[in-house]
Motif scaffolding. Structure first.
Motif, PDB file in Angstrom:
ATOM      1  N   ASN A 207       8.344  14.134   2.287  1.00  0.00           N
ATOM      2  CA  ASN A 207       6.894  13.427   1.354  1.00  0.00           C
ATOM      3  C   ASN A 207       7.396  13.480   0.379  1.00  0.00           C
ATOM      4  O   ASN A 207       7.558  14.395  -1.069  1.00  0.00           O
ATOM      5  CB  ASN A 207       6.102  14.715   1.637  1.00  0.00           C
ATOM      6  N   VAL A 208       7.604  11.763  -0.315  1.00  0.00           N
ATOM      7  CA  VAL A 208       8.216  11.550  -1.445  1.00  0.00           C
ATOM      8  C   VAL A 208       6.852  11.161  -2.553  1.00  0.00           C
ATOM      9  O   VAL A 208       5.812  11.344  -1.973  1.00  0.00           O
ATOM     10  CB  VAL A 208       9.403  10.499  -1.452  1.00  0.00           C
ATOM     11  N   ASP A 209       7.256  10.724  -3.916  1.00  0.00           N
ATOM     12  CA  ASP A 209       6.180   9.936  -4.733  1.00  0.00           C
ATOM     13  C   ASP A 209       6.036   8.583  -4.488  1.00  0.00           C
ATOM     14  O   ASP A 209       7.307   7.938  -4.296  1.00  0.00           O
ATOM     15  CB  ASP A 209       5.554  10.578  -6.006  1.00  0.00           C
ATOM     16  N   THR A 210       5.707   8.549  -5.064  1.00  0.00           N
ATOM     17  CA  THR A 210       5.772   6.479  -4.752  1.00  0.00           C
ATOM     18  C   THR A 210       6.768   5.518  -5.838  1.00  0.00           C
ATOM     19  O   THR A 210       8.327   5.559  -5.407  1.00  0.00           O
ATOM     20  CB  THR A 210       4.673   5.226  -5.814  1.00  0.00           C
ATOM     21  N   THR A 211       7.144   6.750  -6.782  1.00  0.00           N
ATOM     22  CA  THR A 211       9.334   6.729  -7.869  1.00  0.00           C
ATOM     23  C   THR A 211      10.184   7.071  -6.471  1.00  0.00           C
ATOM     24  O   THR A 211      11.225   6.884  -7.401  1.00  0.00           O
ATOM     25  CB  THR A 211       8.568   7.662  -8.885  1.00  0.00           C
ATOM     26  N   GLN A 212       9.499   7.713  -5.865  1.00  0.00           N
ATOM     27  CA  GLN A 212      10.470   8.303  -4.944  1.00  0.00           C
ATOM     28  C   GLN A 212      11.231   7.509  -3.868  1.00  0.00           C
ATOM     29  O   GLN A 212      12.409   7.419  -3.169  1.00  0.00           O
ATOM     30  CB  GLN A 212      10.944   9.495  -4.365  1.00  0.00           C
ATOM     31  N   LEU A 213      10.254   7.115  -3.660  1.00  0.00           N
ATOM     32  CA  LEU A 213      10.858   5.986  -2.053  1.00  0.00           C
ATOM     33  C   LEU A 213      12.034   5.006  -1.841  1.00  0.00           C
ATOM     34  O   LEU A 213      12.189   5.267  -0.482  1.00  0.00           O
ATOM     35  CB  LEU A 213       9.581   4.508  -2.442  1.00  0.00           C
ATOM     36  N   PHE A 255      -1.151  -4.499  -1.383  1.00  0.00           N
ATOM     37  CA  PHE A 255      -1.377  -2.330  -1.368  1.00  0.00           C
ATOM     38  C   PHE A 255       0.835  -2.326  -0.923  1.00  0.00           C
ATOM     39  O   PHE A 255       1.477  -1.983  -1.203  1.00  0.00           O
ATOM     40  CB  PHE A 255      -2.125  -0.893  -1.353  1.00  0.00           C
ATOM     41  N   ILE A 256       1.231  -2.063   0.082  1.00  0.00           N
ATOM     42  CA  ILE A 256       2.128  -2.309   1.481  1.00  0.00           C
ATOM     43  C   ILE A 256       2.621  -3.096   0.357  1.00  0.00           C
ATOM     44  O   ILE A 256       4.010  -1.899  -0.260  1.00  0.00           O
ATOM     45  CB  ILE A 256       2.006  -2.558   2.560  1.00  0.00           C
ATOM     46  N   GLN A 257       2.929  -4.151   0.037  1.00  0.00           N
ATOM     47  CA  GLN A 257       3.389  -4.706  -1.226  1.00  0.00           C
ATOM     48  C   GLN A 257       4.162  -3.760  -2.430  1.00  0.00           C
ATOM     49  O   GLN A 257       5.519  -4.201  -2.529  1.00  0.00           O
ATOM     50  CB  GLN A 257       3.120  -6.484  -0.941  1.00  0.00           C
ATOM     51  N   SER A 258       3.268  -3.431  -2.789  1.00  0.00           N
ATOM     52  CA  SER A 258       3.660  -3.243  -3.932  1.00  0.00           C
ATOM     53  C   SER A 258       4.162  -2.017  -4.101  1.00  0.00           C
ATOM     54  O   SER A 258       4.494  -1.691  -4.593  1.00  0.00           O
ATOM     55  CB  SER A 258       1.686  -2.730  -5.105  1.00  0.00           C
ATOM     56  N   LEU A 259       3.919  -1.432  -2.636  1.00  0.00           N
ATOM     57  CA  LEU A 259       5.100   0.066  -2.738  1.00  0.00           C
ATOM     58  C   LEU A 259       6.509  -0.040  -2.494  1.00  0.00           C
ATOM     59  O   LEU A 259       6.943   0.530  -2.035  1.00  0.00           O
ATOM     60  CB  LEU A 259       4.878   0.984  -1.042  1.00  0.00           C
ATOM     61  N   GLY A 260       6.888  -1.682  -2.221  1.00  0.00           N
ATOM     62  CA  GLY A 260       8.307  -1.912  -1.871  1.00  0.00           C
ATOM     63  C   GLY A 260       8.448  -2.095  -0.429  1.00  0.00           C
ATOM     64  O   GLY A 260       9.015  -1.561  -0.372  1.00  0.00           O
ATOM     65  N   LEU A 261       7.452  -1.980   0.058  1.00  0.00           N
ATOM     66  CA  LEU A 261       7.610  -1.624   2.111  1.00  0.00           C
ATOM     67  C   LEU A 261       7.497  -3.060   2.609  1.00  0.00           C
ATOM     68  O   LEU A 261       5.801  -3.886   2.008  1.00  0.00           O
ATOM     69  CB  LEU A 261       6.677   0.395   1.920  1.00  0.00           C
ATOM     70  N   THR A 262       7.548  -2.904   3.750  1.00  0.00           N
ATOM     71  CA  THR A 262       6.998  -4.413   4.781  1.00  0.00           C
ATOM     72  C   THR A 262       5.911  -3.753   5.759  1.00  0.00           C
ATOM     73  O   THR A 262       5.442  -5.042   6.611  1.00  0.00           O
ATOM     74  CB  THR A 262       8.489  -5.121   5.523  1.00  0.00           C
TER      75      THR A 262
END
Length: 363
Positions: A207-213, A255-262
């Motif tokens: 369980n990380v924060d957005t900066t650690q993803l 929002f998913i894109q902003s997190l760098g996820l697909t």
């Protein structure tokens, strides 16, 4: 098929937040104090599978029903749980009832959320849980061994059970989980009967924060630990995932894109948990409904038929079978039949993940 994934971890690592995100609800309380969750919360979660929508589109299905998996949010464990500390006895009893473990370890820093140990150390957290589960298993074996020895004195054929339990006890005393002990097919049956906590398969969720993803270096120690256990690690920001479920579809994609996820991190957890339980999906598709069905990897066609209705197993005649790829390539049942891609399979056929099936039966 009632198979459960238990979400476990120390207090305040984000178990209930993750559970709520998986269900898209606030069913489980999530607060900044230990033992916020006392009684386990249970929820049924659909398994993300893009194949189902394509099947429904081809067959003009009126209804789409995905395969599902069950998650259980279990109270936080603390050091000494095997001796009854905290909610230890309840915690261990609830773990015993699940089929596999989703172990949440905390990597995020948040001064507003206290850590039960006072510091963020995912390896230490994982070792606390591993130790408590192993101690509980040793207690189980210490009670069981004298019973088996007594039985073996009256029946020499039972002596292999005594020898196996002794070997298993020695293995646990080295700090290794029961699932890492090499066993024969016969011993595997013994092991299953014992219902040991450390024999359950494990998936680690960091369980990380957005900066650690996307910080692979941060995950390395946990990856090393998981490789020793043949386990997998998935990093997810449970807080963001919970927020994601509250958004509209268009906002969600952004929002998913902003997190760098697909895709949502939750999808990875659900699919990994499904695999952890040794499950696969077969499909039925028609005008009324396109549906994913859950069975064990290695199940035969009659057992798969029984997932729909038990009478289908009793009256099984054959299964009309086509692979998902052939079904899609040939535009559904009609095209697949016309090109000879539909096969008639009997009682010994082992169903494969993605098979599209039509059962013929007589009851």
């Amino acid at each position: 098929m009632s198979l459960k994934l238990g979400i476990v971890g120390l207090p305040n690592v984000g178990k209930s937040t993750l559970f709520n995100a998986l269900l898209g609800t606030n069913q489980a309380a999530a607060s900044n104090f230990p033992f916020c969750t006392i009684e386990p919360n249970t929820g049924i979660v659909p398994v993300p599978d893009s194949r189902l929508a394509k099947l429904a589109e081809l067959e003009h299905s009126q209804k789409v029903v995905p395969a599902t998996v069950e998650f259980v949010d279990i109270a936080g464990l603390v050091k000494g749980a095997s001796k009854g500390e905290g909610l230890g006895n309840q915690f261990l009893a609830h773990i015993r009832e699940v089929d596999a473990i989703i172990e949440v370890v905390r990597l995020f820093n948040d001064t507003n959320v206290t850590h039960v140990s006072g510091q963020i150390d995912p390896i230490d957290d994982a070792e606390i849980i591993a130790t408590e589960l192993a101690l509980a298993d040793l207690q189980t074996l210490e009670k069981r061994l004298p019973q088996e020895e007594k039985a073996a004195r009256g029946d020499a054929k039972l002596q292999p059970r005594v020898e196996f339990i002794t070997r298993l006890k020695n293995h646990l005393e080295t700090g290794e989980p029961a699932r890492s002990l090499p066993v024969s097919p016969t011993e595997s049956v013994y092991l299953k009967e014992l219902q040991l906590l450390t024999n359950k398969p494990v998936l680690y969720v960091a369980n990380v924060d957005t900066t650690q993803l996307n910080n692979t270096e941060l995950l390395q120690p946990l990856q090393t630990l998981s490789h020793k256990e043949n386990a997998e690690v998935i990093a997810v920001d449970a807080k963001s995932e919970a927020e994601l479920t509250e958004l509209l579809p268009d906002e969600r994609a952004e929002f998913i894109q902003s997190l760098g996820l697909t895709e949502p991190g939750l999808n990875q957890i659900i699919r990994a948990g499904y695999k952890l339980l040794g499950l696969i999906t077969f499909f039925t598709a028609g005008e009324k409904e396109a549906r994913g069905w859950t069975i064990h990897n290695g199940d035969t066609a009659p057992i798969a038929a029984g997932a729909i209705h038990t009478d289908f197993t009793k009256g099984f005649i054959r299964a009309e079978t086509v692979s998902y790829n052939d079904f899609i390539t040939n535009n559904g049942w009609i095209g697949a039949r016309s090109t000879g891609k539909v096969r008639a399979e009997g009682k010994t056929y082992i169903v494969k993940d993605g098979d599209v099936l039509l059962f013929r039966f007589n009851v």
